[in-house]
Enzyme design. Structure first.
Site, PDB file in Angstrom:
ATOM      1  N   CYS A   1       4.641   3.724  19.547  1.00  0.00           N
ATOM      2  CA  CYS A   1       5.540   3.674  20.706  1.00  0.00           C
ATOM      3  C   CYS A   1       6.962   3.568  20.175  1.00  0.00           C
ATOM      4  O   CYS A   1       7.287   2.604  19.493  1.00  0.00           O
ATOM      5  CB  CYS A   1       5.290   2.451  21.570  1.00  0.00           C
ATOM      6  SG  CYS A   1       3.563   2.087  21.811  1.00  0.00           S
TER       7      CYS A   1
ATOM      8  N   SER B   1      -3.431  -3.539  -0.618  1.00  0.00           N
ATOM      9  CA  SER B   1      -2.282  -4.276  -0.099  1.00  0.00           C
ATOM     10  C   SER B   1      -2.720  -5.676   0.333  1.00  0.00           C
ATOM     11  O   SER B   1      -3.651  -5.823   1.140  1.00  0.00           O
ATOM     12  CB  SER B   1      -1.733  -3.495   1.102  1.00  0.00           C
ATOM     13  OG  SER B   1      -0.632  -4.153   1.650  1.00  0.00           O
TER      14      SER B   1
ATOM     15  N   GLY C   1       0.806  -1.214   0.000  1.00  0.00           N
ATOM     16  CA  GLY C   1       0.000   0.000   0.000  1.00  0.00           C
ATOM     17  C   GLY C   1       0.837   1.262   0.000  1.00  0.00           C
ATOM     18  O   GLY C   1       0.557   2.214  -0.733  1.00  0.00           O
TER      19      GLY C   1
ATOM     20  N   ASN D   1      -7.823   3.050   9.137  1.00  0.00           N
ATOM     21  CA  ASN D   1      -7.218   1.896   9.805  1.00  0.00           C
ATOM     22  C   ASN D   1      -7.375   1.923  11.316  1.00  0.00           C
ATOM     23  O   ASN D   1      -7.391   0.884  11.964  1.00  0.00           O
ATOM     24  CB  ASN D   1      -5.728   1.802   9.435  1.00  0.00           C
ATOM     25  CG  ASN D   1      -5.029   3.135   9.462  1.00  0.00           C
ATOM     26  OD1 ASN D   1      -5.428   4.085   8.789  1.00  0.00           O
ATOM     27  ND2 ASN D   1      -4.001   3.234  10.274  1.00  0.00           N
TER      28      ASN D   1
HETATM   29  N1  PLP Z   1      -3.053   2.777   4.147  1.00  0.00           N
HETATM   30  C1  PLP Z   1      -3.741   2.253   5.170  1.00  0.00           C
HETATM   31  C2  PLP Z   1      -5.117   2.763   5.455  1.00  0.00           C
HETATM   32  C3  PLP Z   1      -3.179   1.250   5.963  1.00  0.00           C
HETATM   33  O1  PLP Z   1      -3.876   0.744   6.983  1.00  0.00           O
HETATM   34  C4  PLP Z   1      -1.868   0.799   5.660  1.00  0.00           C
HETATM   35  C5  PLP Z   1      -1.222  -0.206   6.516  1.00  0.00           C
HETATM   36  O2  PLP Z   1      -1.399  -0.227   7.707  1.00  0.00           O
HETATM   37  C6  PLP Z   1      -1.189   1.354   4.571  1.00  0.00           C
HETATM   38  C7  PLP Z   1      -1.818   2.329   3.836  1.00  0.00           C
HETATM   39  C8  PLP Z   1       0.186   0.884   4.184  1.00  0.00           C
HETATM   40  O3  PLP Z   1       0.132  -0.385   3.567  1.00  0.00           O
HETATM   41  P1  PLP Z   1       1.383  -1.347   3.499  1.00  0.00           P
HETATM   42  O4  PLP Z   1       1.586  -1.921   4.854  1.00  0.00           O
HETATM   43  O5  PLP Z   1       1.013  -2.402   2.503  1.00  0.00           O
HETATM   44  O6  PLP Z   1       2.536  -0.541   3.016  1.00  0.00           O
END
Ligand code: PLP
Length: 377
Positions: free
Chosen positions: A321, A195, A68, A147
């Protein structure tokens, strides 16, 4: 261990693992012209077609990436860096760091960046996005689902707005892909990132969808892989496995969503009943089915995380953290929480792998482990 951290990453589905292992046999480089190369190319093309069909887009619109973060950076840097004089980017204040840090970099490169605020539930008003758009705005970036809170954003309305104002729309679909119904070609979305490790696929592989006819400068230079959009030998086994993971995630999705929601709600109501004053963070009406972010009165995020880990439950806190200090979550700060609260939102993110029994054990453990901490203050 009860694993409630599926927004961070998911376990690979056994069927996907099998597909991955089988694909490893095809060691050829998809760019080579000999037999092993051609075999690898065939597999790569088939996987692209399979994903394109699942996302309801043309296969030529998909670029495979390492995940991602790379897909989002590709869309942002590829759209803005070639632009003389910078341009203007609108992002929501609750985007993932992959978007926010890239937009900070672009800001240092001369791009003007506007961050659109959210309300105390983390919701975004489309009107606020409209107000932020200027004559020189090039792109709006608002995620499909957050997320940390699980909040789902009005992709259709934001895309329609962007389209009507002649602005590109980048949608971070990393948390939505595999969990929400997606029909990309029917949406006014120009870029979409996903991703595999978020939907029970392998880590280190993802994709960028770029609307048909659109172009962006490559963010990696080298070979002519991926139609010249992303140099570097493709992670073939990962891509094959991602296609299978997406197929599995989308099959029977409606039933899976309902089951997950039921499981999450049981956990949520159980916690609310046990901890008086507990507060669910985010938009309870419009969230990902497996996500619960909750603040327990008097309980510090890091303390809860460590104690629950010791008791066999893996959760996370939005805060980062690092070397003993806790950085409050930028998402919760944007929702107006105080610093100490923004470091204490406990995120439980469930997946199809979780069971009713695990939720019952978790509720009992939470009560045993965290309740004494609340009464001590
Ligand atoms: N965008 C969101 C909303 C995510 O939750 C994450 C990963 O936690 C990412 C982008 C990044 O993805 P990747 O871990 O595949 O680089």
């Amino acid at each position: 261990m009860i694993y409630f951290d599926n927004n961070a990453t998911t376990a690979m589905d056994p069927q996907v693992r099998e597909t991955y292992q089988e694909a490893l046999v095809h060691f050829g480089n998809p760019s080579s012209v000999h037999g092993p190369g051609r075999q690898a190319r065939k597999l790569l093309n088939e996987s692209r077609e399979k994903i394109a069909e699942l996302l309801k887009v043309k296969d030529s619109t998909l670029t495979f990436t390492s995940g991602g973060t790379e897909a989002l950076n590709a869309a942002l840097l590829g759209s803005f860096l070639p632009e003389p004089g910078g341009g203007h980017l609108v992002v929501s204040a609750v985007e993932h760091h992959a978007v926010l840090a890239a937009s900070q970099f672009l800001e240092r490169m001369g791009v003007e960046v506007t961050r659109v605020p959210v309300d105390p539930q983390g919701r975004l008003q489309v009107d606020q996005v409209a107000l932020a758009i200027k004559p020189h705005t090039k792109m709006v970036a608002v995620m499909w689902a957050n997320n940390e809170t699980g909040n789902i954003y009005p992709v259709q309305a934001i895309g329609a707005l962007a389209q009507s104002r002649g602005v590109l729309y980048l949608c971070d679909g990393v948390q939505a892909c595999g969990k929400c119904e997606l029909s990309l070609s029917e949406l006014p979305v120009d870029f979409f990132a996903a991703s595999a490790h978020k939907f029970h696929g392998p880590k280190g592989v993802g994709l960028l969808y770029m609307r048909d006819g659109l172009s962006a400068e490559p963010h990696l230079w080298g070979g002519r892989q991926e139609r010249g959009r992303r140099a570097g030998t493709e992670h073939l086994a990962g891509i094959v496995a991602m296609a299978e993971a997406l197929r599995l995630a989308q099959s029977g999705q409606k039933e899976k969503v309902l089951a997950l929601q039921k499981l999450r709600d049981r956990l949520e109501f159980g916690i609310l009943a046990e901890f008086s004053g507990a507060r669910v963070l985010g938009d309870r009406e419009n969230r990902l089915p497996g996500t619960l972010n909750i603040l327990l009165p008097g309980i510090q995020g890091e303390t809860a995380l460590v104690n629950l880990d010791r008791a066999g439950i893996a959760i996370s806190i939005g805060a980062a953290c690092e070397s003993g200090s806790v950085d409050p979550s930028h998402v919760l700060l944007a929702m107006g929480l105080e610093e100490n609260e923004a470091a204490s939102g406990l995120r439980f993110s469930l997946s199809k792998d979780n069971t009713d029994a695990e939720v019952e054990v978790a509720l009992k453990t939470l009560s045993e482990v965290l309740k004494p901490l609340t009464s001590s203050i």
